[in-house]
Design a protein around this motif. Structure first.
Motif: not given
Length: 244
Positions: A13, A37, A88
């Motif tokens: 993330g 990501g 994430a």
């Protein structure tokens, strides 16, 4: 400040929000960072900001094959890995009585299963002095209306750190949880609007939302040897929201 000089980090993330802020801070402190990501456009934009001491790998934390590609890239270029920031996450609202199986899967596939495999697959590259950071949430402690699945998933993340600290005894690898409160990421600002941001700000004793850079500063502390006697801990960077 070069607390992370020569270290290699993975941030999932990592293209936006807290992840990107952490990547910036890690690079500033001397680390080489792999951001991970699902959106190539966001990864490309992040790399333009981060510069030559960063790489990007596209993939999902809930896909084991994607994670294998991530760590293969780390091994190929850097050999070993010092820091993993499992950042994430997924979060959306559903009232009790309206929760679906798909809603539960959305949260647990990313926040729990994704966190587990992000760390499990990183371990062969890590050794003594390694730091694992898991992103929790104030909601994992307090709960939040309409956020049953999200809150439960973040409570599970908190327990993963406790369990893994036991599993990692003797390895010299530490694992801690970083738990933000409401943070003024671009996504949060767009979702909440000006009035919504004021509501969340009013819930904290500091009467404001966090800037992503403030969460990143705490992540850098947990990644560095400044936190060398910390494991299984939770660091709340929530403006006091879950502490009162």
């Amino acid at each position: 400040m070069n607390r992370l000089n020569g270290k290699t980090a993975v941030i999932t993330g990592g293209a936006t929000g807290i992840g990107l802020a952490a990547a910036k801070r890690f690079v500033e402190e001397g680390a080489f960072v792999f951001i991970y990501g699902r959106r190539q456009d966001a990864l490309d934009a992040a790399l333009a900001v981060l510069g030559p001491h960063a790489r990007a790998v596209k993939g999902s934390v809930s896909d084991e094959a994607d994670l294998d590609r991530l760590y293969a890239a780390v091994k190929s270029e850097r050999g070993t890995l010092d820091i993993v920031f499992a950042n994430a996450g997924a979060g959306s609202q559903a009232k009790l009585g309206e929760i679906t199986a798909a809603h539960i899967d959305e949260h647990f596939d990313t926040n729990v299963k994704g966190t587990i495999f992000t760390i499990q697959k990183a371990l062969p590259l890590m050794g003594e002095g390694g730091s694992i950071i898991l992103t929790g949430s104030s909601a994992g402690t307090t709960g939040a209306p309409t956020m049953s699945a999200y809150s439960a998933s973040k409570a599970a993340v908190r327990n993963l750190a406790r369990t893994w600290a036991e599993d990692l005894k003797g390895t010299g690898i530490r694992v801690n949880v970083l738990s933000p409160g409401a943070t003024a990421t671009e996504l949060a600002k767009a979702a909440l609007g000006e009035e919504g941001q004021k509501v969340y700000a009013s819930m904290t004793p500091l009467q404001r939302m966090a800037d992503p850079s403030e969460i990143a500063a705490a992540a850098a502390f947990l990644a560095s040897s400044d936190s060398s006697f910390m494991t299984a801990s939770e660091v709340a960077v929530d403006g006091g929201l879950a502490q009162l």
